[in-house]
Design a protein around this motif. Sequence first.
Motif, PDB file in Angstrom:
ATOM      1  N   ALA A 103     -72.508 -29.441 -61.156  1.00 31.62           N
ATOM      2  CA  ALA A 103     -73.575 -30.276 -61.706  1.00 31.62           C
ATOM      3  C   ALA A 103     -74.354 -31.073 -60.672  1.00 31.62           C
ATOM      4  O   ALA A 103     -75.282 -31.797 -61.037  1.00 31.62           O
ATOM      5  CB  ALA A 103     -72.979 -31.235 -62.744  1.00 31.62           C
ATOM      6  N   VAL A 104     -74.014 -30.957 -59.403  1.00 26.79           N
ATOM      7  CA  VAL A 104     -74.705 -31.720 -58.364  1.00 26.79           C
ATOM      8  C   VAL A 104     -75.113 -30.780 -57.231  1.00 26.79           C
ATOM      9  O   VAL A 104     -74.555 -29.687 -57.087  1.00 26.79           O
ATOM     10  CB  VAL A 104     -73.804 -32.849 -57.799  1.00 26.79           C
ATOM     11  N   PRO A 105     -76.077 -31.168 -56.406  1.00 26.31           N
ATOM     12  CA  PRO A 105     -76.416 -30.352 -55.235  1.00 26.31           C
ATOM     13  C   PRO A 105     -75.227 -30.262 -54.280  1.00 26.31           C
ATOM     14  O   PRO A 105     -74.411 -31.183 -54.176  1.00 26.31           O
ATOM     15  CB  PRO A 105     -77.582 -31.127 -54.595  1.00 26.31           C
ATOM     16  N   THR A 106     -75.133 -29.151 -53.584  1.00 24.68           N
ATOM     17  CA  THR A 106     -74.091 -28.995 -52.580  1.00 24.68           C
ATOM     18  C   THR A 106     -74.535 -29.627 -51.260  1.00 24.68           C
ATOM     19  O   THR A 106     -75.715 -29.941 -51.071  1.00 24.68           O
ATOM     20  CB  THR A 106     -73.783 -27.510 -52.336  1.00 24.68           C
ATOM     21  N   ILE A 107     -73.591 -29.794 -50.346  1.00 25.88           N
ATOM     22  CA  ILE A 107     -73.966 -30.293 -49.025  1.00 25.88           C
ATOM     23  C   ILE A 107     -74.892 -29.300 -48.337  1.00 25.88           C
ATOM     24  O   ILE A 107     -75.733 -29.696 -47.514  1.00 25.88           O
ATOM     25  CB  ILE A 107     -72.733 -30.589 -48.154  1.00 25.88           C
ATOM     26  N   PHE A 108     -74.787 -28.021 -48.686  1.00 24.39           N
ATOM     27  CA  PHE A 108     -75.642 -27.007 -48.065  1.00 24.39           C
ATOM     28  C   PHE A 108     -77.058 -27.073 -48.627  1.00 24.39           C
ATOM     29  O   PHE A 108     -78.026 -26.766 -47.922  1.00 24.39           O
ATOM     30  CB  PHE A 108     -75.010 -25.631 -48.235  1.00 24.39           C
ATOM     31  N   ASP A 109     -77.200 -27.460 -49.894  1.00 24.03           N
ATOM     32  CA  ASP A 109     -78.533 -27.758 -50.434  1.00 24.03           C
ATOM     33  C   ASP A 109     -79.154 -28.918 -49.668  1.00 24.03           C
ATOM     34  O   ASP A 109     -80.334 -28.877 -49.292  1.00 24.03           O
ATOM     35  CB  ASP A 109     -78.432 -28.131 -51.917  1.00 24.03           C
ATOM     36  N   ARG A 110     -78.369 -29.967 -49.465  1.00 22.10           N
ATOM     37  CA  ARG A 110     -78.859 -31.137 -48.748  1.00 22.10           C
ATOM     38  C   ARG A 110     -79.274 -30.773 -47.324  1.00 22.10           C
ATOM     39  O   ARG A 110     -80.319 -31.215 -46.821  1.00 22.10           O
ATOM     40  CB  ARG A 110     -77.765 -32.215 -48.703  1.00 22.10           C
ATOM     41  N   LEU A 111     -78.461 -29.954 -46.666  1.00 21.76           N
ATOM     42  CA  LEU A 111     -78.788 -29.533 -45.306  1.00 21.76           C
ATOM     43  C   LEU A 111     -80.047 -28.681 -45.284  1.00 21.76           C
ATOM     44  O   LEU A 111     -80.907 -28.836 -44.410  1.00 21.76           O
ATOM     45  CB  LEU A 111     -77.610 -28.759 -44.713  1.00 21.76           C
ATOM     46  N   LEU A 435     -68.331 -35.771 -44.270  1.00 24.40           N
ATOM     47  CA  LEU A 435     -68.348 -35.706 -42.808  1.00 24.40           C
ATOM     48  C   LEU A 435     -69.409 -34.725 -42.313  1.00 24.40           C
ATOM     49  O   LEU A 435     -70.036 -34.956 -41.274  1.00 24.40           O
ATOM     50  CB  LEU A 435     -66.977 -35.288 -42.280  1.00 24.40           C
ATOM     51  N   VAL A 436     -69.583 -33.632 -43.046  1.00 21.58           N
ATOM     52  CA  VAL A 436     -70.592 -32.648 -42.652  1.00 21.58           C
ATOM     53  C   VAL A 436     -71.988 -33.265 -42.733  1.00 21.58           C
ATOM     54  O   VAL A 436     -72.804 -33.131 -41.808  1.00 21.58           O
ATOM     55  CB  VAL A 436     -70.496 -31.396 -43.542  1.00 21.58           C
ATOM     56  N   LEU A 437     -72.265 -33.956 -43.827  1.00 23.63           N
ATOM     57  CA  LEU A 437     -73.567 -34.601 -43.965  1.00 23.63           C
ATOM     58  C   LEU A 437     -73.784 -35.648 -42.873  1.00 23.63           C
ATOM     59  O   LEU A 437     -74.864 -35.714 -42.262  1.00 23.63           O
ATOM     60  CB  LEU A 437     -73.675 -35.263 -45.345  1.00 23.63           C
ATOM     61  N   GLU A 438     -72.773 -36.451 -42.615  1.00 23.92           N
ATOM     62  CA  GLU A 438     -72.895 -37.507 -41.611  1.00 23.92           C
ATOM     63  C   GLU A 438     -73.123 -36.925 -40.219  1.00 23.92           C
ATOM     64  O   GLU A 438     -73.842 -37.507 -39.395  1.00 23.92           O
ATOM     65  CB  GLU A 438     -71.639 -38.370 -41.623  1.00 23.92           C
ATOM     66  N   HIS A 439     -72.541 -35.760 -39.942  1.00 18.88           N
ATOM     67  CA  HIS A 439     -72.732 -35.118 -38.638  1.00 18.88           C
ATOM     68  C   HIS A 439     -74.197 -34.818 -38.369  1.00 18.88           C
ATOM     69  O   HIS A 439     -74.656 -34.878 -37.225  1.00 18.88           O
ATOM     70  CB  HIS A 439     -71.912 -33.822 -38.581  1.00 18.88           C
ATOM     71  N   PHE A 440     -74.932 -34.517 -39.448  1.00 18.05           N
ATOM     72  CA  PHE A 440     -76.344 -34.180 -39.302  1.00 18.05           C
ATOM     73  C   PHE A 440     -77.251 -35.352 -39.668  1.00 18.05           C
ATOM     74  O   PHE A 440     -78.451 -35.175 -39.893  1.00 18.05           O
ATOM     75  CB  PHE A 440     -76.680 -32.951 -40.140  1.00 18.05           C
ATOM     76  N   GLY A 441     -76.667 -36.532 -39.721  1.00 22.40           N
ATOM     77  CA  GLY A 441     -77.462 -37.727 -39.953  1.00 22.40           C
ATOM     78  C   GLY A 441     -77.950 -37.904 -41.364  1.00 22.40           C
ATOM     79  O   GLY A 441     -78.920 -38.635 -41.592  1.00 22.40           O
TER      80      GLY A 441
END
Length: 463
Positions: A103-111, A435-441
């Motif tokens: 039901a939510v975007p994935t971290i890969f969508d965000r990236l 952590l993945v999101l934070e790595h890419f700011g």
Amino acid sequence: MSQKTQTDLHKVSHRRRMVILGLDGLSLSMAVKLCATGRFPHLSRLALAPECGTVRAELPELSPVNWTSFYTGCGPEDHGIFGFTRISPASYQMALADFSQVAVPTIFDRLGDAGYASRLVNLPNTYPVRPVKGAMTVAGFVAPELSRAVHPPFLAHRLREAGYLLEADTTRGAADLPYLLAQLRATLQSRRYALELLWPDLGWDVFTIVLTETDRLFHFFYDAVTEPDHPQHEACMVLLQEWDALIGRVLELYDALPVPGRLMALADHGFTRLITEVDINAWLRQNGYLYTQHHDGATAELDATGILPETRAFALDPGRIYLHTAQRFGRGRLTPAQAGQTMQAVTEGLLRLTYNGQPVIKAVHTADSLYSGPLRDRAPDIVCEPHDGFDLKAKFDRTEVFGFFGRTGTHTADGAFFYDSMHAAPQIMRHTGRLVLEHFGLAPVAQSGRPAATGLIHPPGNK
């Protein structure tokens, strides 16, 4: 060299890359034991490093719940995956959880939205695949059909030509180790093929590959893996050496990146030796909480349509208990007051449950203690957490609480393998995705859930 070529090379060589290696079902304790044999040099590089530790699984400690928590950075109350199955409150029909229900975007969508590209190989609960900006995907378990498991679509032809195997046949393999080992070799070869296909252009920022062979082997032959004098021990070790070789290939490619990147290796849950399976629905039935019509057939174990109105509580995999309230279910009769009484009685009864003198249930978690996100209303009312070695089930055709059905290993919520080259130490699975999101700011997702360590109903003397 043209200016465009120089620009492209600059982009390739200056990416802040992150490589994520999934080791499904691997506990740190098992990794250390394997490393002690001297036969697993590539695993040893990770497991014996000071950067290695453990992460706690989300409850229940199942692959779809935890890999979804990783790739969304959210808990079940946000992403909506609470187990392998879900039930229709009106028809009581059961269905398997899949990517379409996230039901939510994935971290890969965000990236992708931020301009970063991803490669995903065998990430569980990403079937049926959907386009993600900047991503090339080969979905993982449960993924029954190749054409709906890959994006872009042209990958399906390449993988089909190579004989890509989406998942090992554990139905036959559960009682036939040579067959299971052959199937696991085929899945290892398939993952290697996808790795070699999607890695070389370096047109990515995040590369994720998940190896599920340990989980499959440990479920059915944990005893053979852990007992050196077991007649099938050596065959299992040889297969695990091939698994280690693929880990080595990932590390080799990682080491050769133009600019040092970040490496994360993680499991979705731990593993331990099975003491016995424990069927929660059988316990509920024996104690007068669950009443069902008898249904025959191969699908009877997952057939909840026979739940009768007098039922006060029933369970879905593995220990998710739902109170049969009139407010929530079509045939439910419980009032809020009756639901509260039933919850208390079920909790007290389960905490008293023993097997050969051993307590079965470590803690009983209420929905309010685990979940506070927008999908709280879809959550189970109770989540049971067993002591290590007890494998909770929720079948609709079993009459005995305890039993053995071809498995020798089971999941644990604690002790899942976690390694990060940048020394991060997340507490719970959802934090690994952040952590993945934070790595890419990128800002982490809203933290609406609470760690599983809060809000427990404790057995007496175990606070």
